[in-house]
Write an enzyme that holds these catalytic residues in place. Structure first.
Site, PDB file in Angstrom:
ATOM      1  N   ASN A 209     -32.816  -8.349  17.501  1.00 37.27           N
ATOM      2  CA  ASN A 209     -33.696  -8.025  18.632  1.00 37.27           C
ATOM      3  C   ASN A 209     -33.719  -6.528  18.916  1.00 37.27           C
ATOM      4  O   ASN A 209     -34.770  -5.969  19.253  1.00 37.27           O
ATOM      5  CB  ASN A 209     -33.263  -8.797  19.886  1.00 37.27           C
ATOM      6  CG  ASN A 209     -33.856 -10.198  19.902  1.00 37.27           C
ATOM      7  OD1 ASN A 209     -34.592 -10.570  18.992  1.00 37.27           O
ATOM      8  ND2 ASN A 209     -33.542 -10.970  20.908  1.00 37.27           N
ATOM      9  N   GLY A 254     -48.366  -0.398  22.401  1.00 36.51           N
ATOM     10  CA  GLY A 254     -48.941  -1.177  23.494  1.00 36.51           C
ATOM     11  C   GLY A 254     -48.440  -0.697  24.839  1.00 36.51           C
ATOM     12  O   GLY A 254     -48.254   0.506  25.043  1.00 36.51           O
ATOM     13  N   CYS A 261     -36.132 -11.888  26.261  1.00 36.53           N
ATOM     14  CA  CYS A 261     -35.094 -11.530  25.282  1.00 36.53           C
ATOM     15  C   CYS A 261     -34.920 -10.025  25.068  1.00 36.53           C
ATOM     16  O   CYS A 261     -33.844  -9.496  25.324  1.00 36.53           O
ATOM     17  CB  CYS A 261     -35.379 -12.222  23.956  1.00 36.53           C
ATOM     18  SG  CYS A 261     -35.193 -14.011  24.077  1.00 36.53           S
TER      19      CYS A 261
HETATM   20  P1  NAD Z   1     -34.587 -21.084  29.902  1.00 32.19           P
HETATM   21  O1  NAD Z   1     -34.308 -20.432  31.187  1.00 32.19           O
HETATM   22  O2  NAD Z   1     -35.991 -21.413  29.504  1.00 32.19           O
HETATM   23  O3  NAD Z   1     -33.760 -22.445  29.814  1.00 32.19           O
HETATM   24  C1  NAD Z   1     -32.440 -22.604  30.215  1.00 32.19           C
HETATM   25  C2  NAD Z   1     -32.269 -23.997  30.786  1.00 32.19           C
HETATM   26  O4  NAD Z   1     -30.875 -24.249  30.978  1.00 32.19           O
HETATM   27  C3  NAD Z   1     -32.924 -24.214  32.149  1.00 32.19           C
HETATM   28  O5  NAD Z   1     -33.798 -25.325  32.087  1.00 32.19           O
HETATM   29  C4  NAD Z   1     -31.743 -24.463  33.101  1.00 32.19           C
HETATM   30  O6  NAD Z   1     -32.063 -25.380  34.143  1.00 32.19           O
HETATM   31  C5  NAD Z   1     -30.707 -25.036  32.158  1.00 32.19           C
HETATM   32  N1  NAD Z   1     -29.313 -24.916  32.584  1.00 32.19           N
HETATM   33  C6  NAD Z   1     -28.654 -23.821  33.005  1.00 32.19           C
HETATM   34  N2  NAD Z   1     -27.366 -24.107  33.262  1.00 32.19           N
HETATM   35  C7  NAD Z   1     -27.195 -25.412  32.977  1.00 32.19           C
HETATM   36  C8  NAD Z   1     -26.089 -26.293  33.011  1.00 32.19           C
HETATM   37  N3  NAD Z   1     -24.869 -25.883  33.385  1.00 32.19           N
HETATM   38  N4  NAD Z   1     -26.272 -27.578  32.639  1.00 32.19           N
HETATM   39  C9  NAD Z   1     -27.489 -28.008  32.230  1.00 32.19           C
HETATM   40  N5  NAD Z   1     -28.575 -27.215  32.172  1.00 32.19           N
HETATM   41  C10 NAD Z   1     -28.438 -25.936  32.537  1.00 32.19           C
HETATM   42  O7  NAD Z   1     -33.915 -20.153  28.795  1.00 32.19           O
HETATM   43  P2  NAD Z   1     -34.359 -19.967  27.259  1.00 32.19           P
HETATM   44  O8  NAD Z   1     -35.492 -19.002  27.171  1.00 32.19           O
HETATM   45  O9  NAD Z   1     -34.467 -21.296  26.610  1.00 32.19           O
HETATM   46  O10 NAD Z   1     -33.080 -19.198  26.689  1.00 32.19           O
HETATM   47  C11 NAD Z   1     -31.840 -19.850  26.514  1.00 32.19           C
HETATM   48  C12 NAD Z   1     -30.941 -18.944  25.674  1.00 32.19           C
HETATM   49  O11 NAD Z   1     -31.507 -18.779  24.375  1.00 32.19           O
HETATM   50  C13 NAD Z   1     -30.766 -17.535  26.236  1.00 32.19           C
HETATM   51  O12 NAD Z   1     -29.469 -17.090  25.953  1.00 32.19           O
HETATM   52  C14 NAD Z   1     -31.766 -16.723  25.446  1.00 32.19           C
HETATM   53  O13 NAD Z   1     -31.407 -15.371  25.346  1.00 32.19           O
HETATM   54  C15 NAD Z   1     -31.683 -17.384  24.087  1.00 32.19           C
HETATM   55  N6  NAD Z   1     -32.877 -17.243  23.263  1.00 32.19           N
HETATM   56  C16 NAD Z   1     -34.107 -17.329  23.838  1.00 32.19           C
HETATM   57  C17 NAD Z   1     -35.243 -17.220  23.030  1.00 32.19           C
HETATM   58  C18 NAD Z   1     -36.607 -17.302  23.636  1.00 32.19           C
HETATM   59  O14 NAD Z   1     -37.564 -16.954  22.942  1.00 32.19           O
HETATM   60  N7  NAD Z   1     -36.755 -17.733  24.873  1.00 32.19           N
HETATM   61  C19 NAD Z   1     -35.110 -17.037  21.643  1.00 32.19           C
HETATM   62  C20 NAD Z   1     -33.834 -16.989  21.100  1.00 32.19           C
HETATM   63  C21 NAD Z   1     -32.720 -17.101  21.912  1.00 32.19           C
END
Ligand code: NAD
Length: 433
Positions: A209, A254, A261
């Site tokens: 990233n 842009g 992220c």
């Molecule tokens: P998000 O906020 O969309 O989803 C996280 C979910 O986890 C939420 O629905 C929340 O309610 C739930 N949650 C939190 N604590 C909890 C618990 N104790 N028990 C049960 N559920 C719980 O986040 P995301 O975008 O999916 O990102 C998640 C991780 O993946 C992050 O670390 C992010 O950096 C990483 N990541 C994200 C992407 C992306 O494109 N969004 C890509 C690669 C990695």
């Protein structure tokens, strides 16, 4: 295999649905009861191409289920993915409270050997923290694996089903073998499964990233230099992209990068390096260039209108941080629109998917247009913030009829400057004469 995925967000839901698609039995867990209730009724909480069909099919075939009850999901599963959020803390570090809380709860619920996989993006050394947090809660055997996720929003399903590579950080062969088996169906075309130590695996995600963010900030600076010399960043981009050592991806200037992220991951690696007494100079610059770049469109508006935006109406095309998603976390549209409102302008905004999310941010301070053309009605200028494909070939004559004056500020360089001027528009873009 039987799998639990904790956290049913942009990553967790895709991971769960894709593992179910290859025949595994997957239980998705989230503490957000409304989200789980909706999913059980077939309502997908986010927009992601291809996801709805995948979720519906696997849910109907009972390979994909949804619950708020973590202990039950853990007991039924051999592999448990933690895919909860790791938001930016106040000091820029990754906030690990959700990861560690989930790990402790998993540990308390275990009824035998489990592979606990950290899917969330976490700083180097987190797997050790997860291991310690779990050890304090259980005497059951377990392995902690670091398996960073490289999917991109907007193409998440496709990325997960056909990854460029799979990175697995593991300390024992038992867990590494289980993970390799789980990913085998996705790597049949030869994508490598790279098994390594947990710290290196954790760093892979930040390095990827940070490199991509660096390319964006670098090109934004090249664009800014082009503007000062009267050069054309598109020509420069195409010339350097044809160099095989450089390649074409992530070279588009842009209005700055956003999303859940890049901003937080760049800051998290800077902060974690600083904790080890290392100043990550390049990434500090990448971050500060990005902050400045978010102000470039506003500066162009100020220059054109002589800082007199009060009472003007501005049409905005695109609110999501990038096309093909409804996600507005750290979206450049937010500071840009806030800047417009602070200057006294009225905003008519349109986004094909992010309208509901935008409503939760701006409430009734802006007008939510029903279509791209609706946004233009009576506007003094069009400002393009997100490059949705549907904006690329509009009916220019219709646009001219709807706008008060044919004036476009394009933050994503989606139109050809010569062509659009031939159509009678005054046109300003990024890094092009
Ligand atoms: P998000 O906020 O969309 O989803 C996280 C979910 O986890 C939420 O629905 C929340 O309610 C739930 N949650 C939190 N604590 C909890 C618990 N104790 N028990 C049960 N559920 C719980 O986040 P995301 O975008 O999916 O990102 C998640 C991780 O993946 C992050 O670390 C992010 O950096 C990483 N990541 C994200 C992407 C992306 O494109 N969004 C890509 C690669 C990695």
């Amino acid at each position: 295999m039987r799998i639990a995925v904790i956290g049913t967000g942009y990553v967790g839901l895709v991971v769960g649905a894709c593992f179910a698609e290859t025949g595994n039995e997957v239980i998705c867990v989230d503490r957000d009861a409304a989200k789980i209730k909706g999913l059980n009724r077939g309502k997908i909480p986010i927009y992601e191409p291809g996801l709805e069909e995948l979720v519906r099919r696997n849910h109907a075939e009972k390979r994909l289920t949804f619950t708020t009850t973590l202990p039950e999901a853990v007991k039924k599963s051999e592999v448990i993915f933690i895919a909860v959020g790791t938001p930016m803390g106040e000091d820029g570090s990754a906030d690990l409270q959700h990861v560690l809380a989930a790990a402790r709860e998993v540990a308390r619920s275990m009824n035998g050997y489990k592979v606990v996989v950290d899917k969330s993006t976490v700083p180097a050394g987190t797997s050790e923290l997860v291991r310690a947090a779990m050890k304090s809660q259980t005497s059951q055997p377990f392995s902690v694996v670091s398996n960073p996720e490289f999917l991109k929003q907007g193409a998440a399903v496709e990325d997960f089903l056909k990854p460029d590579r799979v990175v697995i950080g593991a300390t024992d062969t038992r867990a590494a073998d289980i993970m390799t088996e789980l990913y085998r169906p996705f790597t049949r075309t030869g994508a490598p499964i790279m098994v390594m130590d947990c710290v290196s695996a954790e760093l892979c995600k930040y390095a990827a990233n940070a490199m991509l963010a660096t390319r964006i900030s670098f090109m934004n600076e090249i664009a800014n230099v082009c503007e000062r010399f009267g050069g054309d960043v598109d020509k420069v981009r195409q010339a350097i992209a044809s160099d095989k050592r450089i390649g074409a991806a992530f070279l588009f200037p842009g209005v700055g990068y956003g999303g859940s992220c890049f901003p937080k991951d760049v800051q998290a690696i800077v902060k974690s390096a600083r904790d080890k007494k290392y100043k990550f100079q390049i990434l500090e610059a990448v971050e500060s260039v990005n902050e400045s770049q978010k102000k470039v469109l506003l500066a162009k508006l100020d220059r054109h209108f002589g800082k007199k935006l009060k009472g003007k109406t501005l049409a905005v095309w695109g609110l999501a941080f990038k096309p093909r998603t409804d996600d507005m976390r750290e979206a450049p549209a937010v500071p840009i629109i806030e800047g417009m409102l602070a200057r006294g302008a009225q905003v008519r905004a349109f986004d094909p998917e992010a309208r509901d999310v935008a409503r939760s941010i701006f409430k009734n301070r802006i007008h939510y247009a029903r279509s791209a053309y609706d946004a233009l009605k009576g506007a003094d200028a069009l400002v393009i913030v997100t490059e949705w494909n549907e904006f690329r070939e509009p009916d220019f004559a219709k646009m001219k009829r709807l706008l008060k004056q044919p004036l476009i500020f394009d933050g994503r360089n989606i139109f050809d400057p010569v062509q659009i001027r031939t159509q009678g528009f005054t046109y300003t873009s990024i890094g092009r004469p």
